[in-house]
Design a protein around this motif. Structure first.
Motif, PDB file in Angstrom:
ATOM      1  N   CYS A   1       1.209  10.111   6.440  1.00 30.17           N
ATOM      2  CA  CYS A   1       0.960   8.669   6.607  1.00 30.17           C
ATOM      3  C   CYS A   1      -0.481   8.387   7.022  1.00 30.17           C
ATOM      4  O   CYS A   1      -0.778   7.274   7.458  1.00 30.17           O
ATOM      5  CB  CYS A   1       1.907   8.130   7.667  1.00 30.17           C
ATOM      6  N   THR A   2      -1.373   9.388   6.893  1.00 27.98           N
ATOM      7  CA  THR A   2      -2.750   9.234   7.386  1.00 27.98           C
ATOM      8  C   THR A   2      -3.503   8.130   6.654  1.00 27.98           C
ATOM      9  O   THR A   2      -3.518   8.086   5.416  1.00 27.98           O
ATOM     10  CB  THR A   2      -3.536  10.559   7.211  1.00 27.98           C
ATOM     11  N   VAL A   3      -4.112   7.242   7.427  1.00 25.54           N
ATOM     12  CA  VAL A   3      -5.032   6.234   6.883  1.00 25.54           C
ATOM     13  C   VAL A   3      -6.271   6.245   7.776  1.00 25.54           C
ATOM     14  O   VAL A   3      -6.251   6.845   8.854  1.00 25.54           O
ATOM     15  CB  VAL A   3      -4.403   4.812   6.859  1.00 25.54           C
TER      16      VAL A   3
ATOM     17  N   TYR B   1       0.869  -1.192   0.000  1.00 22.77           N
ATOM     18  CA  TYR B   1       0.000   0.000   0.000  1.00 22.77           C
ATOM     19  C   TYR B   1       0.902   1.236   0.000  1.00 22.77           C
ATOM     20  O   TYR B   1       1.091   1.903   1.004  1.00 22.77           O
ATOM     21  CB  TYR B   1      -0.957  -0.038   1.199  1.00 22.77           C
ATOM     22  N   LYS B   2       1.454   1.501  -1.178  1.00 24.79           N
ATOM     23  CA  LYS B   2       2.509   2.517  -1.290  1.00 24.79           C
ATOM     24  C   LYS B   2       1.967   3.941  -1.328  1.00 24.79           C
ATOM     25  O   LYS B   2       2.743   4.895  -1.379  1.00 24.79           O
ATOM     26  CB  LYS B   2       3.372   2.235  -2.535  1.00 24.79           C
ATOM     27  N   SER B   3       0.634   4.102  -1.327  1.00 27.02           N
ATOM     28  CA  SER B   3       0.101   5.468  -1.232  1.00 27.02           C
ATOM     29  C   SER B   3       0.426   6.062   0.132  1.00 27.02           C
ATOM     30  O   SER B   3       0.422   7.277   0.312  1.00 27.02           O
ATOM     31  CB  SER B   3      -1.429   5.479  -1.412  1.00 27.02           C
ATOM     32  N   VAL B   4       0.693   5.200   1.102  1.00 26.20           N
ATOM     33  CA  VAL B   4       0.932   5.664   2.479  1.00 26.20           C
ATOM     34  C   VAL B   4       2.390   6.100   2.597  1.00 26.20           C
ATOM     35  O   VAL B   4       3.299   5.298   2.388  1.00 26.20           O
ATOM     36  CB  VAL B   4       0.605   4.540   3.486  1.00 26.20           C
TER      37      VAL B   4
ATOM     38  N   GLY C   1      -6.366  21.750  -6.575  1.00 29.68           N
ATOM     39  CA  GLY C   1      -5.861  21.619  -5.210  1.00 29.68           C
ATOM     40  C   GLY C   1      -4.925  20.444  -4.995  1.00 29.68           C
ATOM     41  O   GLY C   1      -4.673  20.068  -3.852  1.00 29.68           O
ATOM     42  N   VAL C   2      -4.399  19.883  -6.087  1.00 34.51           N
ATOM     43  CA  VAL C   2      -3.526  18.717  -5.953  1.00 34.51           C
ATOM     44  C   VAL C   2      -2.189  19.128  -5.349  1.00 34.51           C
ATOM     45  O   VAL C   2      -1.580  20.098  -5.793  1.00 34.51           O
ATOM     46  CB  VAL C   2      -3.283  18.053  -7.327  1.00 34.51           C
ATOM     47  N   GLN C   3      -1.777  18.357  -4.337  1.00 40.25           N
ATOM     48  CA  GLN C   3      -0.451  18.574  -3.775  1.00 40.25           C
ATOM     49  C   GLN C   3       0.483  17.515  -4.359  1.00 40.25           C
ATOM     50  O   GLN C   3       0.097  16.800  -5.282  1.00 40.25           O
ATOM     51  CB  GLN C   3      -0.546  18.479  -2.253  1.00 40.25           C
ATOM     52  N   CYS C   4       1.684  17.407  -3.825  1.00 40.62           N
ATOM     53  CA  CYS C   4       2.603  16.422  -4.395  1.00 40.62           C
ATOM     54  C   CYS C   4       2.181  15.011  -3.991  1.00 40.62           C
ATOM     55  O   CYS C   4       1.295  14.819  -3.163  1.00 40.62           O
ATOM     56  CB  CYS C   4       4.037  16.712  -3.966  1.00 40.62           C
ATOM     57  N   GLY C   5       2.821  14.025  -4.585  1.00 41.90           N
ATOM     58  CA  GLY C   5       2.471  12.632  -4.337  1.00 41.90           C
ATOM     59  C   GLY C   5       2.711  12.233  -2.894  1.00 41.90           C
ATOM     60  O   GLY C   5       2.163  11.240  -2.423  1.00 41.90           O
TER      61      GLY C   5
ATOM     62  N   VAL D   1      -5.651   5.203   0.289  1.00 43.58           N
ATOM     63  CA  VAL D   1      -6.095   5.794  -0.988  1.00 43.58           C
ATOM     64  C   VAL D   1      -6.343   4.721  -2.052  1.00 43.58           C
ATOM     65  O   VAL D   1      -7.194   4.905  -2.929  1.00 43.58           O
ATOM     66  CB  VAL D   1      -5.065   6.846  -1.469  1.00 43.58           C
ATOM     67  N   GLU D   2      -5.629   3.591  -1.951  1.00 45.82           N
ATOM     68  CA  GLU D   2      -5.859   2.511  -2.926  1.00 45.82           C
ATOM     69  C   GLU D   2      -7.322   2.059  -2.901  1.00 45.82           C
ATOM     70  O   GLU D   2      -7.825   1.512  -3.880  1.00 45.82           O
ATOM     71  CB  GLU D   2      -4.942   1.309  -2.642  1.00 45.82           C
TER      72      GLU D   2
END
Ligand code: FES
Ligand code: FES
Length: 158
Positions: free
Chosen positions: A49-51, A34-37, A97-101, A76-77
């Motif tokens: 690291c919010t989930v 879960y690399k979105s974290v 409003g997109v921030q970085c990855g 986010v996945e």
């Protein structure tokens, strides 16, 4: 270090994970793909690291994985995909409003948790709900407008 097995529901799927007793949830999530974290500060202050644990946003870098045994986790996945984004994701893009990855996933999780609880949040509600997600590279306005737009879409309004 001793490993233990925990059962979780993550993004709607039931899983059994083997985790070292001292492993933080952030590291377990990334180890299982879960690399979105993302790991920013690693000490509970930046929000990258919010989930969601049982629909509540938490900083996964300061939670031991063993403590989420039996819990429902969302990253986010589980929100949307590139080809089928959640209205929250498309609205943040539309509002600019997109921030970085690194910063966007945690922000999305905090905003999504708010929308689950409150389908008609005001500007202050959105600011408060996302104040633990520290970066403001896209400023203070567009990301809030994105969440307002998402709430509107999710209520089925034009
Ligand atoms: Fe978890 Fe910063 S990496 S709060
Ligand atoms: Fe990620 Fe600011 S550092 S958007």
């Amino acid at each position: 270090m001793e490993n233990v097995k925990i059962k979780v529901e993550i993004n709607g799927e039931n899983k059994i994970w083997e985790v070292p007793v001292n492993e933080k949830l952030l590291d377990t999530l990334r180890r299982y793909g879960y690399k979105s974290v993302k790991k920013g500060c690693g000490e509970g202050t930046c929000g990258t690291c919010t989930v969601l644990i049982n629909n509540t946003p938490v900083n996964s870098c300061i939670i031991f994985s063993v403590s989420v045994d039996g819990c429902k986790i969302m990253t986010v996945e589980g929100l949307g995909t590139v080809n089928n984004p959640h209205p929250l994701q498309s609205s943040i893009v539309e509002a600019g409003g997109v921030q970085c990855g690194y910063c966007t996933p945690g922000f999305l999780m905090s905003a999504y948790a708010l929308l689950l609880k409150n389908p008609s949040p005001g500007i202050d509600d959105i600011r408060r709900a996302t104040d633990g997600n520290l970066c403001r590279c896209t400023g203070y306005v567009k990301r809030v407008e994105g969440v307002l737009l998402a709430a509107k879409k999710m209520r089925g309004e034009k």
